[in-house]
Design an enzyme around this catalytic site. Structure first.
Site, PDB file in Angstrom:
ATOM      1  N   ASP A 110       2.909  35.735  14.964  1.00  0.00           N
ATOM      2  CA  ASP A 110       3.229  35.904  13.547  1.00  0.00           C
ATOM      3  C   ASP A 110       4.133  34.759  13.142  1.00  0.00           C
ATOM      4  O   ASP A 110       5.257  34.636  13.646  1.00  0.00           O
ATOM      5  CB  ASP A 110       3.911  37.248  13.296  1.00  0.00           C
ATOM      6  CG  ASP A 110       4.313  37.421  11.839  1.00  0.00           C
ATOM      7  OD1 ASP A 110       3.418  37.451  10.977  1.00  0.00           O
ATOM      8  OD2 ASP A 110       5.526  37.510  11.563  1.00  0.00           O
ATOM      9  N   GLU A 194      -2.996  34.120  12.472  1.00  0.00           N
ATOM     10  CA  GLU A 194      -3.468  34.416  11.123  1.00  0.00           C
ATOM     11  C   GLU A 194      -4.040  33.162  10.469  1.00  0.00           C
ATOM     12  O   GLU A 194      -3.607  32.042  10.750  1.00  0.00           O
ATOM     13  CB  GLU A 194      -2.321  34.947  10.264  1.00  0.00           C
ATOM     14  CG  GLU A 194      -1.914  36.364  10.564  1.00  0.00           C
ATOM     15  CD  GLU A 194      -0.822  36.839   9.627  1.00  0.00           C
ATOM     16  OE1 GLU A 194      -1.065  37.748   8.817  1.00  0.00           O
ATOM     17  OE2 GLU A 194       0.286  36.286   9.702  1.00  0.00           O
ATOM     18  N   CYS A 247       1.503  50.075   9.812  1.00  0.00           N
ATOM     19  CA  CYS A 247       2.249  50.749  10.880  1.00  0.00           C
ATOM     20  C   CYS A 247       1.402  50.716  12.148  1.00  0.00           C
ATOM     21  O   CYS A 247       0.282  51.227  12.175  1.00  0.00           O
ATOM     22  CB  CYS A 247       2.581  52.184  10.491  1.00  0.00           C
ATOM     23  SG  CYS A 247       3.401  53.133  11.813  1.00  0.00           S
ATOM     24  N   CYS A 250       0.867  54.792  13.467  1.00  0.00           N
ATOM     25  CA  CYS A 250      -0.047  55.753  12.845  1.00  0.00           C
ATOM     26  C   CYS A 250      -1.144  55.087  12.025  1.00  0.00           C
ATOM     27  O   CYS A 250      -2.099  55.751  11.612  1.00  0.00           O
ATOM     28  CB  CYS A 250       0.736  56.727  11.962  1.00  0.00           C
ATOM     29  SG  CYS A 250       1.510  55.954  10.523  1.00  0.00           S
ATOM     30  N   CYS A 266       8.438  53.858   8.851  1.00  0.00           N
ATOM     31  CA  CYS A 266       7.200  54.456   8.358  1.00  0.00           C
ATOM     32  C   CYS A 266       7.404  55.948   8.107  1.00  0.00           C
ATOM     33  O   CYS A 266       8.383  56.561   8.573  1.00  0.00           O
ATOM     34  CB  CYS A 266       6.078  54.215   9.374  1.00  0.00           C
ATOM     35  SG  CYS A 266       4.475  54.895   8.858  1.00  0.00           S
ATOM     36  N   CYS A 268       5.826  58.244   9.434  1.00  0.00           N
ATOM     37  CA  CYS A 268       5.687  58.969  10.693  1.00  0.00           C
ATOM     38  C   CYS A 268       6.965  58.937  11.514  1.00  0.00           C
ATOM     39  O   CYS A 268       7.040  59.569  12.578  1.00  0.00           O
ATOM     40  CB  CYS A 268       4.537  58.396  11.514  1.00  0.00           C
ATOM     41  SG  CYS A 268       4.818  56.699  12.091  1.00  0.00           S
ATOM     42  N   ASP A 275       8.562  41.422  11.899  1.00  0.00           N
ATOM     43  CA  ASP A 275       7.813  40.350  12.547  1.00  0.00           C
ATOM     44  C   ASP A 275       7.139  40.819  13.832  1.00  0.00           C
ATOM     45  O   ASP A 275       5.989  40.454  14.106  1.00  0.00           O
ATOM     46  CB  ASP A 275       8.752  39.175  12.835  1.00  0.00           C
ATOM     47  CG  ASP A 275       9.349  38.589  11.570  1.00  0.00           C
ATOM     48  OD1 ASP A 275       8.687  38.678  10.518  1.00  0.00           O
ATOM     49  OD2 ASP A 275      10.464  38.044  11.623  1.00  0.00           O
TER      50      ASP A 275
END
Length: 324
Positions: A110, A194, A247, A250, A266, A268, A275
């Site tokens: 990332d 990416e 996330c 989940c 999150c 959850c 990052d």
């Protein structure tokens, strides 16, 4: 010979233009472009590790950056001079690179500004910020250049000082990226990144200078050819894949995640480092794309629908291919 090579290059440029692969050829600036002369095998002598160009009485005094591969001889020699007034000699040789030993490791990257890259293992590689370190020196040299009269000898001296500062920044950045990319390729069989649109990101006036200093495009280029050299796999996922907002526990996609939020929780209950979570999601998406042999489409659902979304959905290449 260099004049003949220049005509051959011009012929290639016009061929690409008429084939609609490139724009109309432009003149090279003698000040801004890298001055170079290309010598083919008939215009230089290579004997006992000494290089002698045509019409020279003796061999060149060369400071070698690295030795030539064993058992190879140069077929083309290019002599060039950069904007800082430094001379370089590059050799074109025929050589084969042995693939690196196979490994089962895979890593997701990332890209960032504070941390140049964050690995899916949780490691963060700090951004050295070479331009920021020499910013005061560069500004001082540019002020001195602006005071000199155009066309004067003192202005040319001041221009060389500015070029040397730029060369120092570029050399240090290139050296760091080479070491980082080599390490990643040697340690991992699969590298996932990416597909960033750096040109669009540079339109952000606040972050444009920092993004340029990070040089994500150069890092990607190094990873591409080094993975091809050493038999590694480089997977590039879709730029619209919500790696930061997804996330990893989940599969829920957060509605909003501003850049100043570095740690988020999150629904959850999972607490994510922005990052590290993005790097792990990039790795998961890349492995899925590698297994299916196609790209990754972005998420369509979000947490606002109240339903968990699937982590990634590779595009189908044929009608009979299953989607994960």
């Amino acid at each position: 010979v260099p004049l003949q090579q220049a005509l051959r290059h011009l012929q290639t440029a016009f061929g690409n233009f008429f084939a609609q692969r490139a724009k109309y050829p432009r003149y090279k600036s003698r000040k801004k472009s890298r001055a170079s002369a290309e010598y083919t095998r008939s215009a230089f002598t290579w004997r006992d590790g000494r290089l002698t160009l045509a019409k020279m009485a003796g061999p060149l005094d060369v400071r070698w950056s690295r030795p030539l591969p064993e058992g190879t001889e140069p077929t083309t020699v290019t002599v060039s001079r950069d904007a800082a007034g430094r001379w370089f000699v590059s050799f074109l040789c025929v050589d084969s690179i042995a693939p690196a030993p196979a490994t089962t490791a895979a890593v997701g990257l990332d890209a960032g500004i504070t941390s140049l890259v964050t690995l899916s293992t949780g490691e963060k590689v700090a951004n050295p910020k070479h331009e920021r370190r020499d910013r005061a020196r560069l500004a001082r040299a540019q002020r001195e250049l602006s005071r000199k009269a155009k066309g004067s000898a003192n202005r040319e001296k001041a221009r060389l000082k500015v070029a040397r500062v730029h060369a120092r920044i570029a050399d240090r950045r290139r050296d760091f990226l080479h070491k980082l990319s080599t390490r990643l390729v040697r340690e991992s069989q699969t590298v996932v990144i990416e597909d960033l649109s750096v040109r669009n990101l540079l339109k952000n006036g606040t972050l444009a200078r920092a993004i340029s200093d990070a040089s994500w495009t150069q890092l990607r280029s190094l990873l591409e050819y080094k993975c091809a050299w050493y038999g590694r796999e480089l997977v590039v996922i879709d730029r619209f894949f919500p790696s930061s907002k997804l996330c990893g526990n989940c599969g829920t996609v957060a509605a909003k995640l501003p850049l100043n939020v570095r740690v988020w929780t999150c629904d959850c209950g999972a607490v994510h480092d922005r990052d590290v979570n993005a790097a792990r999601n990039i790795l998961a998406a890349g492995l899925a794309a590698s297994a299916c042999g196609d790209g990754v489409r972005p998420q369509r659902e979000s947490s606002r629908t109240g339903q968990s979304s699937v982590k990634q959905e590779p595009q189908r290449a044929t009608a009979g291919t299953l989607r994960l």
